[in-house]
Design a protein around this motif. Structure first.
Motif, PDB file in Angstrom:
ATOM      1  N   ASN A  84      85.421  14.168  11.484  1.00  0.00           N
ATOM      2  CA  ASN A  84      86.525  14.787  10.751  1.00  0.00           C
ATOM      3  C   ASN A  84      86.058  15.416   9.448  1.00  0.00           C
ATOM      4  OD1 ASN A  84      88.549  14.224  12.582  1.00  0.00           O
ATOM      5  ND2 ASN A  84      89.072  12.262  11.665  1.00  0.00           N
ATOM      6  N   HIS A  85      85.155  14.715   8.759  1.00  0.00           N
ATOM      7  CA  HIS A  85      84.603  15.252   7.514  1.00  0.00           C
ATOM      8  C   HIS A  85      83.882  16.570   7.775  1.00  0.00           C
ATOM      9  CE1 HIS A  85      85.019  11.305   5.282  1.00  0.00           C
ATOM     10  NE2 HIS A  85      85.318  12.190   4.369  1.00  0.00           N
ATOM     11  N   LYS A  90      91.660  15.840  -0.707  1.00  0.00           N
ATOM     12  CA  LYS A  90      90.434  15.457   0.000  1.00  0.00           C
ATOM     13  C   LYS A  90      89.292  16.392  -0.374  1.00  0.00           C
ATOM     14  CE  LYS A  90      88.096  12.928   2.795  1.00  0.00           C
ATOM     15  NZ  LYS A  90      87.808  11.514   2.445  1.00  0.00           N
ATOM     16  N   GLN A 130      97.449  16.687   0.783  1.00  0.00           N
ATOM     17  CA  GLN A 130      96.444  15.660   1.060  1.00  0.00           C
ATOM     18  C   GLN A 130      95.091  16.282   1.335  1.00  0.00           C
ATOM     19  OE1 GLN A 130      98.962  13.776   4.165  1.00  0.00           O
ATOM     20  NE2 GLN A 130      98.533  11.840   3.129  1.00  0.00           N
ATOM     21  N   LEU A 131      95.091  17.416   2.018  1.00  0.00           N
ATOM     22  CA  LEU A 131      93.839  18.120   2.299  1.00  0.00           C
ATOM     23  C   LEU A 131      93.220  18.671   1.014  1.00  0.00           C
ATOM     24  CD1 LEU A 131      94.815  20.040   5.561  1.00  0.00           C
ATOM     25  CD2 LEU A 131      93.457  17.952   5.355  1.00  0.00           C
ATOM     26  N   GLU A 140      92.168   8.153   9.985  1.00  0.00           N
ATOM     27  CA  GLU A 140      90.838   7.747   9.522  1.00  0.00           C
ATOM     28  C   GLU A 140      89.932   8.959   9.384  1.00  0.00           C
ATOM     29  OE1 GLU A 140      87.076   4.927  10.937  1.00  0.00           O
ATOM     30  OE2 GLU A 140      88.873   5.108  12.186  1.00  0.00           O
ATOM     31  N   TRP A 141      89.301   9.085   8.230  1.00  0.00           N
ATOM     32  CA  TRP A 141      88.355  10.172   8.010  1.00  0.00           C
ATOM     33  C   TRP A 141      86.989   9.764   8.577  1.00  0.00           C
ATOM     34  CZ3 TRP A 141      89.068  15.082   6.666  1.00  0.00           C
ATOM     35  CH2 TRP A 141      90.276  15.434   6.062  1.00  0.00           C
ATOM     36  N   THR A 142      86.748  10.136   9.816  1.00  0.00           N
ATOM     37  CA  THR A 142      85.467   9.844  10.453  1.00  0.00           C
ATOM     38  C   THR A 142      84.443  10.887  10.017  1.00  0.00           C
ATOM     39  OG1 THR A 142      85.973  11.230  12.383  1.00  0.00           O
ATOM     40  CG2 THR A 142      86.678   8.912  12.459  1.00  0.00           C
ATOM     41  N   ASP A 143      83.175  10.670  10.361  1.00  0.00           N
ATOM     42  CA  ASP A 143      82.136  11.646  10.038  1.00  0.00           C
ATOM     43  C   ASP A 143      82.417  12.986  10.713  1.00  0.00           C
ATOM     44  OD1 ASP A 143      80.804   9.779   8.498  1.00  0.00           O
ATOM     45  OD2 ASP A 143      79.495   9.130  10.127  1.00  0.00           O
ATOM     46  N   PHE A 189      86.324  19.320   8.571  1.00  0.00           N
ATOM     47  CA  PHE A 189      87.028  19.741   7.362  1.00  0.00           C
ATOM     48  C   PHE A 189      86.155  20.659   6.508  1.00  0.00           C
ATOM     49  CE2 PHE A 189      88.412  18.910   2.922  1.00  0.00           C
ATOM     50  CZ  PHE A 189      89.685  19.450   3.017  1.00  0.00           C
ATOM     51  N   ARG A 229      76.129  12.323   7.319  1.00  0.00           N
ATOM     52  CA  ARG A 229      76.591  13.707   7.484  1.00  0.00           C
ATOM     53  C   ARG A 229      75.425  14.638   7.803  1.00  0.00           C
ATOM     54  NH1 ARG A 229      80.993  14.412   2.520  1.00  0.00           N
ATOM     55  NH2 ARG A 229      82.433  12.795   3.224  1.00  0.00           N
ATOM     56  N   PHE A 254      94.771  19.733  11.178  1.00  0.00           N
ATOM     57  CA  PHE A 254      95.041  18.391  10.662  1.00  0.00           C
ATOM     58  C   PHE A 254      96.544  18.183  10.494  1.00  0.00           C
ATOM     59  CE2 PHE A 254      90.621  18.938   9.362  1.00  0.00           C
ATOM     60  CZ  PHE A 254      90.087  17.688   9.639  1.00  0.00           C
TER      61      PHE A 254
END
Length: 205
Positions: free
Chosen positions: A74-75, A108, A104-105, A69-72, A78, A145, A97
């Protein structure tokens, strides 16, 4: 020198967790220091550590790919990694990651880049129009964010001298990337989003 019994001994969960942490610590210019890592274990060679990490632990993590899951948080991590390391997707994947693939990155990053362009375009529009559900979702994402970065800045400011519980990479990002000018831009964006949301409520009545 290790005997055959120690070489075949299975890795415990504690050893696996320790290995993951050491891989993040012992790397220099994207090259992992396997010999240094091996010295932290009683019965492991550098080759064993390398094989265990690349051929076992990372493969085990593939089970979690579908549920990632891309949480805040994680965002934000990244975006920090991209700001510091650029397009070095393999390095970012291996060290931060490992649940995902470099490809995938990269995808993203393209998605975030596109979202940012759409986000900026919405804020630049002067006309009062009813936004689509997707546009509202995008603004809410941007708002969260910004709020997260603002909270991180507060946390950093309140930290006592010489004591830090924050990731060094996060500190580097907050001190070097988030300048006073960037903070002012974020504040302006945050206010614009609030106004848009307020206007949307008026237009929908």
């Amino acid at each position: 020198m290790l005997n055959k019994t120690s070489q075949k001994q299975q890795w415990s969960e504690l050893e696996k967790q320790k290995l993951f942490k050491l891989v993040k610590t012992y790397n220099n210019n994207q090259r992992v220091k396997w010999k240094s890592i091996a010295t932290q274990f009683e019965n492991r060679t550098s080759v064993q550590c390398k094989l265990q990490y690349r051929n076992v632990l990372i493969i085990d993590q593939k089970v979690d790919k579908r549920n990632f899951e891309w949480t805040d948080e994680n965002h934000l991590l990244f975006e920090i990694l991209f700001a510091v390391y650029g397009h070095k997707w393999t390095f970012i994947q291996q060290n931060y990651f490992n649940q995902l693939k470099p490809q995938q990155l990269q995808l993203k990053y393209q998605q975030i880049k596109q979202q940012r362009q759409q986000f900026d375009q919405i804020l630049l529009e002067n006309e009062k129009r009813i936004l689509s559900a997707q546009e509202i979702k995008l603004l809410k994402l941007g708002q969260r964010r910004i709020a997260l970065v603002k909270q991180k800045l507060i946390d950093l400011k309140e930290m006592k001298p010489g004591i830090t519980m924050m990731d060094p990479l996060m500190i580097k990002f907050l001190k070097e990337i988030i300048t006073e000018k960037q903070i002012a831009i974020m504040e302006t964006q945050f206010q614009k989003i609030n106004k848009i949301f307020s206007d949307q409520q008026i237009l929908k009545q």
